[in-house]
Scaffold this motif. Structure first.
Motif, PDB file in Angstrom:
ATOM      1  N   ALA A 196       0.822  -1.212   0.000  1.00  0.00           N
ATOM      2  CA  ALA A 196       0.000   0.000   0.000  1.00  0.00           C
ATOM      3  C   ALA A 196       0.853   1.258   0.000  1.00  0.00           C
ATOM      4  O   ALA A 196       0.493   2.266  -0.622  1.00  0.00           O
ATOM      5  CB  ALA A 196      -0.927   0.001   1.216  1.00  0.00           C
ATOM      6  N   VAL A 197       1.961   1.221   0.716  1.00  0.00           N
ATOM      7  CA  VAL A 197       2.924   2.332   0.755  1.00  0.00           C
ATOM      8  C   VAL A 197       4.305   1.713   0.656  1.00  0.00           C
ATOM      9  O   VAL A 197       4.645   0.810   1.429  1.00  0.00           O
ATOM     10  CB  VAL A 197       2.779   3.146   2.063  1.00  0.00           C
ATOM     11  N   GLU A 198       5.110   2.201  -0.289  1.00  0.00           N
ATOM     12  CA  GLU A 198       6.399   1.573  -0.542  1.00  0.00           C
ATOM     13  C   GLU A 198       7.523   2.610  -0.613  1.00  0.00           C
ATOM     14  O   GLU A 198       7.572   3.434  -1.521  1.00  0.00           O
ATOM     15  CB  GLU A 198       6.346   0.774  -1.849  1.00  0.00           C
ATOM     16  N   SER A 199       8.392   2.584   0.378  1.00  0.00           N
ATOM     17  CA  SER A 199       9.604   3.413   0.409  1.00  0.00           C
ATOM     18  C   SER A 199       9.313   4.885   0.145  1.00  0.00           C
ATOM     19  O   SER A 199       9.976   5.537  -0.667  1.00  0.00           O
ATOM     20  CB  SER A 199      10.634   2.896  -0.615  1.00  0.00           C
ATOM     21  N   VAL A 200       8.323   5.429   0.832  1.00  0.00           N
ATOM     22  CA  VAL A 200       7.942   6.834   0.644  1.00  0.00           C
ATOM     23  C   VAL A 200       8.818   7.736   1.508  1.00  0.00           C
ATOM     24  O   VAL A 200       9.006   7.487   2.706  1.00  0.00           O
ATOM     25  CB  VAL A 200       6.450   7.044   1.000  1.00  0.00           C
ATOM     26  N   SER A 201       9.338   8.797   0.899  1.00  0.00           N
ATOM     27  CA  SER A 201      10.173   9.774   1.610  1.00  0.00           C
ATOM     28  C   SER A 201       9.795  11.183   1.156  1.00  0.00           C
ATOM     29  O   SER A 201       9.668  11.427  -0.050  1.00  0.00           O
ATOM     30  CB  SER A 201      11.667   9.540   1.328  1.00  0.00           C
ATOM     31  N   PHE A 202       9.572  12.077   2.098  1.00  0.00           N
ATOM     32  CA  PHE A 202       9.377  13.502   1.800  1.00  0.00           C
ATOM     33  C   PHE A 202       9.420  14.271   3.114  1.00  0.00           C
ATOM     34  O   PHE A 202       9.496  13.686   4.202  1.00  0.00           O
ATOM     35  CB  PHE A 202       8.058  13.761   1.059  1.00  0.00           C
ATOM     36  N   ASP A 203       9.406  15.603   3.011  1.00  0.00           N
ATOM     37  CA  ASP A 203       9.356  16.414   4.226  1.00  0.00           C
ATOM     38  C   ASP A 203       8.366  17.559   4.035  1.00  0.00           C
ATOM     39  O   ASP A 203       7.934  17.853   2.924  1.00  0.00           O
ATOM     40  CB  ASP A 203      10.744  16.937   4.628  1.00  0.00           C
ATOM     41  N   ILE A 204       7.998  18.171   5.151  1.00  0.00           N
ATOM     42  CA  ILE A 204       7.137  19.352   5.168  1.00  0.00           C
ATOM     43  C   ILE A 204       7.773  20.359   6.101  1.00  0.00           C
ATOM     44  O   ILE A 204       8.164  20.014   7.233  1.00  0.00           O
ATOM     45  CB  ILE A 204       5.706  19.017   5.646  1.00  0.00           C
ATOM     46  N   ARG A 205       7.869  21.598   5.649  1.00  0.00           N
ATOM     47  CA  ARG A 205       8.483  22.642   6.459  1.00  0.00           C
ATOM     48  C   ARG A 205       7.411  23.487   7.151  1.00  0.00           C
ATOM     49  O   ARG A 205       6.255  23.494   6.729  1.00  0.00           O
ATOM     50  CB  ARG A 205       9.400  23.506   5.594  1.00  0.00           C
ATOM     51  N   PRO A 206       7.769  24.184   8.224  1.00  0.00           N
ATOM     52  CA  PRO A 206       6.784  25.007   8.931  1.00  0.00           C
ATOM     53  C   PRO A 206       6.100  25.996   7.988  1.00  0.00           C
ATOM     54  O   PRO A 206       6.752  26.630   7.157  1.00  0.00           O
ATOM     55  CB  PRO A 206       7.633  25.737   9.981  1.00  0.00           C
ATOM     56  N   GLY A 207       4.780  26.103   8.089  1.00  0.00           N
ATOM     57  CA  GLY A 207       4.034  27.047   7.277  1.00  0.00           C
ATOM     58  C   GLY A 207       3.833  26.653   5.833  1.00  0.00           C
ATOM     59  O   GLY A 207       3.322  27.436   5.034  1.00  0.00           O
ATOM     60  N   GLU A 208       4.196  25.438   5.471  1.00  0.00           N
ATOM     61  CA  GLU A 208       4.114  24.976   4.085  1.00  0.00           C
ATOM     62  C   GLU A 208       2.911  24.057   3.901  1.00  0.00           C
ATOM     63  O   GLU A 208       2.542  23.292   4.793  1.00  0.00           O
ATOM     64  CB  GLU A 208       5.388  24.217   3.717  1.00  0.00           C
ATOM     65  N   THR A 209       2.307  24.121   2.718  1.00  0.00           N
ATOM     66  CA  THR A 209       1.282  23.156   2.333  1.00  0.00           C
ATOM     67  C   THR A 209       1.847  22.243   1.253  1.00  0.00           C
ATOM     68  O   THR A 209       2.254  22.710   0.186  1.00  0.00           O
ATOM     69  CB  THR A 209       0.020  23.847   1.793  1.00  0.00           C
ATOM     70  N   VAL A 210       1.892  20.966   1.564  1.00  0.00           N
ATOM     71  CA  VAL A 210       2.297  19.955   0.590  1.00  0.00           C
ATOM     72  C   VAL A 210       1.041  19.201   0.170  1.00  0.00           C
ATOM     73  O   VAL A 210       0.316  18.649   1.002  1.00  0.00           O
ATOM     74  CB  VAL A 210       3.333  18.981   1.181  1.00  0.00           C
ATOM     75  N   GLY A 211       0.755  19.220  -1.127  1.00  0.00           N
ATOM     76  CA  GLY A 211      -0.371  18.483  -1.669  1.00  0.00           C
ATOM     77  C   GLY A 211       0.043  17.064  -2.003  1.00  0.00           C
ATOM     78  O   GLY A 211       1.140  16.836  -2.533  1.00  0.00           O
ATOM     79  N   LEU A 212      -0.803  16.113  -1.675  1.00  0.00           N
ATOM     80  CA  LEU A 212      -0.563  14.709  -2.010  1.00  0.00           C
ATOM     81  C   LEU A 212      -1.731  14.243  -2.870  1.00  0.00           C
ATOM     82  O   LEU A 212      -2.873  14.182  -2.398  1.00  0.00           O
ATOM     83  CB  LEU A 212      -0.459  13.865  -0.740  1.00  0.00           C
ATOM     84  N   VAL A 213      -1.466  13.976  -4.142  1.00  0.00           N
ATOM     85  CA  VAL A 213      -2.538  13.610  -5.074  1.00  0.00           C
ATOM     86  C   VAL A 213      -2.298  12.216  -5.638  1.00  0.00           C
ATOM     87  O   VAL A 213      -1.161  11.748  -5.726  1.00  0.00           O
ATOM     88  CB  VAL A 213      -2.668  14.628  -6.231  1.00  0.00           C
ATOM     89  N   GLY A 214      -3.398  11.592  -6.024  1.00  0.00           N
ATOM     90  CA  GLY A 214      -3.313  10.270  -6.618  1.00  0.00           C
ATOM     91  C   GLY A 214      -4.703   9.712  -6.795  1.00  0.00           C
ATOM     92  O   GLY A 214      -5.658  10.172  -6.157  1.00  0.00           O
ATOM     93  N   GLY A 215      -4.809   8.723  -7.635  1.00  0.00           N
ATOM     94  CA  GLY A 215      -6.095   8.100  -7.874  1.00  0.00           C
ATOM     95  C   GLY A 215      -6.523   7.206  -6.728  1.00  0.00           C
ATOM     96  O   GLY A 215      -5.778   7.010  -5.750  1.00  0.00           O
TER      97      GLY A 215
END
Length: 263
Positions: free
Chosen positions: A24-43
Motif C-alpha cells: 500500500a505504501v512503498e519506500s515513501v520519503s518527503f518532508d514538510i516545512r513550517p508554514g508549508e502546504t504539501v499536496g498529495l494527489v493520486g487516484g
C-alpha cells in the motif's frame, strides 16, 4: 533554510488481501516545512489514505522513519505521545465518522480541550466560542447537535477541533471533496487564512489536482504506493511526467484546456 517540521524516510506498509501481499505504501520519503502546504494527489487505491493513517499512527508501518518536530515520532509512547499528538491533527472527508453523533458542537470542541489540557476548565466555554469565531461560525452554533448543521458547517467544526490543540501540522484527507463548489471555495480560503495567521503546515490529500493547486506550495503524486513525481502544481499541470500525473490532469478538463491555451 528552515528545518523540516515533518521528515518521512523509507516508509512502507504491506497488507494481505485475498491471500496476496499488497504494497500500500512503498519506500515513501518527503518532508514538510513550517508554514508549508504539501499536496498529495493520486487516484483511488494509490496509497494516500494509508499514508495518512501511518502518519497519525493509526496504522503501524513495517519499516521507515518519521521525525516530527525533531523527535522520533514512531518511538513516542504514553504521555510523550499524547503531548505530541496535540501538535499533529487530522481533518477527515466525513467528520461525522469521527464525531459522536449524539454530541453537540460544544461537546466536539470541548473534548480536545479536556484531553490535552489546552486551557483550564473554567476557560473552556470561552475557548469554544473563540474557536467557532476563528472558523467563521456563530457562537450560537455550539449548542446544536452535529447532526443538525450543514456539511460545510460540520467541516468548519472539524477544522476548529483540529485547531483546539494548537497544532503545527494538520493532515487534511479529502477534507473538501464532499462539499459543493461554493462551500469548498470558502473552506479553502479559510485554510489559507488560518495558515497565514498561525503559521500552520498542511498535508493536503486529494484526488483533485485543481483543488490541490489552489492551496499547495509543492505537490507529490502518488501511484501504487510510491511517490512518482514531485514539483509545483503549475509544473505538474503544464508538463506532467508520470502516467499518474497525466491521468490526474486529464481528469480535470479545465486544466487540460488551460494547458492547451498556454502552448
Amino acid at each position: 533554510m528552515t528545518e523540516p517540521l515533518l521528515e518521512i524516510s523509507g516508509l512502507s506498509k504491506t497488507f494481505v488481501s485475498g491471500g496476496r501481499r499488497v504494497s500500500a505504501v512503498e519506500s515513501v520519503s518527503f518532508d514538510i516545512r513550517p508554514g508549508e502546504t504539501v499536496g498529495l494527489v493520486g487516484g483511488s487505491g494509490s496509497g494516500k489514505s494509508t499514508l495518512a493513517r501511518l502518519l497519525l499512527r493509526l496504522t503501524p508501518p513495517e519499516s521507515g522513519r518519521i521525525r516530527f518536530e525533531g523527535k522520533d515520532w514512531l518511538d513516542l509512547s504514553g504521555n510523550a505521545l499524547r503531548r505530541a499528538r496535540a501538535r499533529l491533527q487530522m481533518v477527515f472527508q466525513d467528520p461525522l465518522a469521527a464525531f459522536n453523533p449524539r454530541a453537540t458542537v460544544a461537546d466536539v470542541l470541548m473534548d480536545p480541550l479536556r484531553i490535552h489540557g489546552t486551557v483550564v476548565p473554567a476557560a473552556r466555554p470561552k475557548e469554544v466560542e473563540r474557536l467557532l469565531e476563528r472558523v467563521g461560525l456563530p457562537s450560537a452554533l455550539a449548542e446544536r447537535s452535529v447532526l443538525d448543521v450543514s456539511g460545510g458547517q460540520r467541516q468548519r467544526v472539524a477544522i476548529a477541533r483540529a485547531l483546539a490543540t494548537r497544532p503545527a501540522l494538520i493532515v487534511l484527507d479529502e477534507a473538501v471533496s464532499a462539499l459543493d463548489v461554493s462551500v469548498r471555495r470558502k473552506v479553502l480560503e479559510l485554510l489559507v487564512a488560518l495558515q497565514k495567521e498561525n503559521g500552520l503546515a498542511y498535508l493536503f490529500i486529494s484526488h483533485d489536482l485543481a483543488v490541490v493547486r489552489a492551496v499547495s506550495h509543492r505537490v507529490l503524486v502518488m501511484d501504487a504506493g510510491r511517490i512518482v513525481e514531485a514539483a509545483t502544481a503549475s509544473r505538474i499541470i503544464e508538463d506532467p511526467q508520470s502516467d499518474a500525473a497525466k491521468a490526474l490532469v486529464r481528469a480535470v478538463p479545465k486544466l487540460e484546456s488551460e494547458n492547451d491555451a498556454a502552448t
